[in-house]
Design a protein around this motif. Structure first.
Motif, PDB file in Angstrom:
ATOM      1  N   THR A  23       0.831  -1.201   0.000  1.00 51.82           N
ATOM      2  CA  THR A  23       0.000   0.000   0.000  1.00 51.82           C
ATOM      3  C   THR A  23       0.870   1.256   0.000  1.00 51.82           C
ATOM      4  O   THR A  23       2.044   1.213   0.360  1.00 51.82           O
ATOM      5  CB  THR A  23      -0.935   0.040   1.223  1.00 51.82           C
ATOM      6  N   ALA A  24       0.251   2.351  -0.392  1.00 54.48           N
ATOM      7  CA  ALA A  24       0.911   3.657  -0.383  1.00 54.48           C
ATOM      8  C   ALA A  24      -0.088   4.697   0.086  1.00 54.48           C
ATOM      9  O   ALA A  24      -1.272   4.634  -0.254  1.00 54.48           O
ATOM     10  CB  ALA A  24       1.414   4.019  -1.777  1.00 54.48           C
ATOM     11  N   SER A  25       0.389   5.631   0.876  1.00 58.64           N
ATOM     12  CA  SER A  25      -0.441   6.727   1.376  1.00 58.64           C
ATOM     13  C   SER A  25       0.402   7.990   1.484  1.00 58.64           C
ATOM     14  O   SER A  25       1.625   7.929   1.477  1.00 58.64           O
ATOM     15  CB  SER A  25      -1.029   6.378   2.748  1.00 58.64           C
ATOM     16  N   PHE A  26      -0.266   9.124   1.597  1.00 58.32           N
ATOM     17  CA  PHE A  26       0.418  10.406   1.758  1.00 58.32           C
ATOM     18  C   PHE A  26       0.540  10.820   3.222  1.00 58.32           C
ATOM     19  O   PHE A  26       1.345  11.674   3.548  1.00 58.32           O
ATOM     20  CB  PHE A  26      -0.318  11.515   0.999  1.00 58.32           C
ATOM     21  N   GLY A  27      -0.307  10.291   4.090  1.00 64.46           N
ATOM     22  CA  GLY A  27      -0.318  10.720   5.488  1.00 64.46           C
ATOM     23  C   GLY A  27      -1.143  11.977   5.710  1.00 64.46           C
ATOM     24  O   GLY A  27      -0.985  12.650   6.717  1.00 64.46           O
ATOM     25  N   VAL A  28      -2.037  12.285   4.777  1.00 64.02           N
ATOM     26  CA  VAL A  28      -2.900  13.459   4.936  1.00 64.02           C
ATOM     27  C   VAL A  28      -4.021  13.139   5.918  1.00 64.02           C
ATOM     28  O   VAL A  28      -4.383  11.971   6.094  1.00 64.02           O
ATOM     29  CB  VAL A  28      -3.464  13.927   3.570  1.00 64.02           C
ATOM     30  N   PRO A  29      -4.567  14.149   6.577  1.00 65.72           N
ATOM     31  CA  PRO A  29      -5.538  13.906   7.650  1.00 65.72           C
ATOM     32  C   PRO A  29      -6.753  13.070   7.258  1.00 65.72           C
ATOM     33  O   PRO A  29      -7.254  12.286   8.060  1.00 65.72           O
ATOM     34  CB  PRO A  29      -5.968  15.317   8.064  1.00 65.72           C
ATOM     35  N   TRP A  30      -7.244  13.218   6.043  1.00 67.80           N
ATOM     36  CA  TRP A  30      -8.476  12.516   5.687  1.00 67.80           C
ATOM     37  C   TRP A  30      -8.271  11.014   5.504  1.00 67.80           C
ATOM     38  O   TRP A  30      -9.231  10.255   5.512  1.00 67.80           O
ATOM     39  CB  TRP A  30      -9.155  13.137   4.466  1.00 67.80           C
ATOM     40  N   GLU A  31      -7.016  10.550   5.366  1.00 66.55           N
ATOM     41  CA  GLU A  31      -6.792   9.104   5.280  1.00 66.55           C
ATOM     42  C   GLU A  31      -7.213   8.404   6.569  1.00 66.55           C
ATOM     43  O   GLU A  31      -7.912   7.387   6.531  1.00 66.55           O
ATOM     44  CB  GLU A  31      -5.321   8.807   4.986  1.00 66.55           C
ATOM     45  N   SER A  32      -6.803   8.957   7.703  1.00 66.33           N
ATOM     46  CA  SER A  32      -7.186   8.340   8.972  1.00 66.33           C
ATOM     47  C   SER A  32      -8.620   8.678   9.353  1.00 66.33           C
ATOM     48  O   SER A  32      -9.324   7.856   9.939  1.00 66.33           O
ATOM     49  CB  SER A  32      -6.219   8.748  10.088  1.00 66.33           C
ATOM     50  N   ALA A  33      -9.079   9.869   8.983  1.00 63.64           N
ATOM     51  CA  ALA A  33     -10.451  10.257   9.321  1.00 63.64           C
ATOM     52  C   ALA A  33     -11.469   9.362   8.611  1.00 63.64           C
ATOM     53  O   ALA A  33     -12.462   8.947   9.198  1.00 63.64           O
ATOM     54  CB  ALA A  33     -10.694  11.725   8.964  1.00 63.64           C
ATOM     55  N   TYR A  34     -11.206   9.057   7.348  1.00 55.56           N
ATOM     56  CA  TYR A  34     -12.111   8.200   6.577  1.00 55.56           C
ATOM     57  C   TYR A  34     -11.740   6.727   6.735  1.00 55.56           C
ATOM     58  O   TYR A  34     -12.589   5.857   6.671  1.00 55.56           O
ATOM     59  CB  TYR A  34     -12.094   8.620   5.107  1.00 55.56           C
ATOM     60  N   GLY A  35     -10.435   6.459   6.899  1.00 47.01           N
ATOM     61  CA  GLY A  35      -9.955   5.103   7.091  1.00 47.01           C
ATOM     62  C   GLY A  35      -9.666   4.365   5.797  1.00 47.01           C
ATOM     63  O   GLY A  35     -10.362   3.426   5.437  1.00 47.01           O
TER      64      GLY A  35
END
Length: 162
Positions: A23-35
């Motif tokens: 997986t790859a992510s940016f670490g922006v707030p909405w990644e954890s907020a939305y999951g």
């Protein structure tokens, strides 16, 4: 095959096969907020979640000006948002061993279809490096996206050779 035991939570990490998954992510707030993660590679397929125009810190790039009703007052920043969305996608694909050359399908979700057509006629040939990008493409008009200033979101599927 069922083991006969009930999971204590439907979200237990071992519930999802990770043997061939990166997986790859940016670490922006909405990644954890939305999951969610921004992109998933399984074997030779890369699935990229809907991308938007943001900086690595999560600030929107070229946000649309909003009218008194809280909706975009115009669509002048569609092209700039589209360009940045493709740039963000390039980063994710590269992290998982792919590139825009591996994209086989894209779906553009847009607030204004005519503005998206005008922008895509300039942006897509430039990012894919050919006058008629060899990508299955869907353009879908929607009434709203995640952020009021957002005009476009693009999801991708890529197939890599290695």
């Amino acid at each position: 095959m069922p083991t006969g035991r009930l999971a204590s939570s439907p979200w237990e990490e071992n519930e999802m096969s990770t043997s061939n998954r990166k997986t790859a992510s940016f670490g922006v707030p909405w990644e954890s907020a939305y999951g969610y993660v921004q992109a998933v590679r399984v074997n030779n397929s890369i699935f990229v979640s809907g991308q938007l125009s943001h900086t690595p810190e999560g600030q929107l790039v070229a946000p649309a000006a909003l009218g008194a009703d809280g909706k975009p007052a115009n669509f002048d920043t569609m092209e700039a948002q589209m360009k940045r969305t493709y740039e963000n996608t390039e980063v994710l694909l590269a992290e998982l061993g792919g590139s825009l050359a591996d994209v086989v399908e894209e779906t553009l979700f847009v607030i204004d279809v005519p503005a998206a057509f005008a922008a895509s006629g300039k942006v897509r040939p430039a990012v894919y490096g050919q006058p008629v990008p060899q990508v299955a493409s869907n353009l879908i008009g929607v009434s709203a996206l995640a952020f009021p200033e957002q005009l476009i979101e693009i999801a991708f599927r890529a197939e890599v050779q290695s």
